[in-house]
Design an enzyme around this catalytic site. Structure first.
Site, PDB file in Angstrom:
ATOM      1  N   SER A 141      12.043 -13.116  48.107  1.00  0.00           N
ATOM      2  CA  SER A 141      11.694 -13.690  49.007  1.00  0.00           C
ATOM      3  C   SER A 141      11.283 -12.513  50.077  1.00  0.00           C
ATOM      4  CB  SER A 141      12.960 -14.128  49.582  1.00  0.00           C
ATOM      5  OG  SER A 141      12.675 -14.658  51.100  1.00  0.00           O
ATOM      6  N   TYR A 154      22.047 -14.517  51.881  1.00  0.00           N
ATOM      7  CA  TYR A 154      20.774 -14.714  51.387  1.00  0.00           C
ATOM      8  C   TYR A 154      19.902 -13.541  51.198  1.00  0.00           C
ATOM      9  CZ  TYR A 154      16.178 -16.958  50.063  1.00  0.00           C
ATOM     10  OH  TYR A 154      15.260 -17.376  49.404  1.00  0.00           O
TER      11      TYR A 154
END
Ligand SMILES: NC(=O)c1ccc[n+]([C@@H]2O[C@H](COP(=O)([O-])OP(=O)(O)OC[C@H]3O[C@@H](n4cnc5c(N)ncnc54)[C@H](OP(=O)(O)O)[C@@H]3O)[C@@H](O)[C@H]2O)c1
Length: 280
Positions: A141, A154
């Site tokens: 990501s 995350y």
């Protein structure tokens, strides 16, 4: 006809589902794994619509059940005789400011987004070593390049994945195994809605961040533009065929912009901009 074999994790929705379709369209035999095959309907319907249902084999795999990962990969290789592409895609996002996320919640985030991918990769490596070829594509990501407030757990799990994958790439490159990080910006999937995990303390009355969490959630819901996830799936399919892919591929205008702003903007200005943008 001998088709190349691709295995993908977390294929029940979002980027995983779309990548399974895209790889099947590109001619691969796709083993689309999911932790609950009862959730295969969306993939089955999309595959039938695209006319590729005979190239998609749905199998059960929960990447956090470490004892069952190696036997599942072994069964796939026994069945197909080889394994050309692994797409480590399964994942979820834990939302919550650092002091609202319990240690156990942080561990759960790492169990899936980091240790889960490590387990599947370790199971695949002996086969790729024997073949002296293979692509291992990690769905990371932009949050694995630039940490975001409100989703630090995350970001941390993706940073860990990035570090491990970079070293793995250097170790495996001489053996003909290509390790690649795909780093999407924001895309329309279940990750921020149905599948989001919110730290249990985030909105509790005792949380010192309750109001900031509310503003942050509002920002994600209303102000983050989310792209069409087929863009990510197409990129993954393209990378799978590259003999010498790069280590990192940022995907999405927002991801590229965020990356360059963070690199080029003076850090103090950057911090102020982030705080203002996300309302904290
Ligand atoms: N969408 C974005 O904006 C974005 C941006 C950057 C990176 N990513 C990354 O893209 C990947 C896919 O996410 P997505 O956006 O497509 O979200 P999604 O629609 O929520 O898909 C996530 C998939 O992962 C599966 N999964 C979760 N835990 C699992 C486990 N323990 N074992 C096996 N499968 C598991 C889910 O299965 P269930 O259906 O059973 O829950 C689901 O199929 C993730 O790694 C995410 O971090 C997404």
């Amino acid at each position: 006809m001998d088709r190349k074999i691709a295995v993908i994790t977390g294929a029940s929705s979002g980027i995983g589902l779309l990548t399974a379709l895209e790889l099947a369209r590109s001619g691969y035999s796709v083993v689309a794994t999911m932790r609950n095959p009862m959730g295969r309907t969306a993939l089955d319907e999309a595959a039938a619509k695209a006319g590729v249902q005979d190239r998609i084999d749905v199998r059960r795999l929960d990447i956090t059940e470490s004892a069952s990962v190696a036997p599942a990969i072994e069964e796939i290789v026994q069945h197909y005789g080889r394994l050309d592409v692994l797409v480590n895609n399964a994942g979820f996002a834990m939302a919550g400011f650092a002091d609202d996320v319990a240690l156990e919640e942080l561990r759960t985030q790492f169990d899936t987004n980091f240790f889960g991918h490590v387990a599947v990769t370790l199971a695949v490596l002996p086969h790729m070593r024997r073949q002296q070829s293979g692509h291992i594509i990690m769905v990371s990501s932009i949050a694995g390049r630039a940490a975001h407030p409100g989703i630090g757990s995350y970001s941390a799990s993706k940073f860990a994945l990035e570090g491990w994958s970079e070293a793995l790439r250097l170790e495996m490159n001489p053996l003909g195994i290509r390790v690649v990080l795909v780093e999407p910006g924001s895309y329309e999937t279940n990750i921020w809605e149905k599948n989001v995990h919110i730290a249990s303390a985030a909105f509790s009355d005792g949380s010192p961040n309750k109001e900031r969490s509310r503003r942050f959630a509002e920002h994600v819901k209303t102000q983050v533009a989310k792209g069409d996830a087929r863009e990510v799936a197409r990129l993954i399919a393209r990378v799978s065929t590259m003999p010498h892919p790069r280590l990192r591929y940022l995907v999405g205008k927002d991801a590229r912009l965020y990356h360059w702003v963070r690199l080029l903007m003076p850090w103090k200005r950057y911090e102020k901009m982030v705080a203002r943008t996300v309302g904290i």
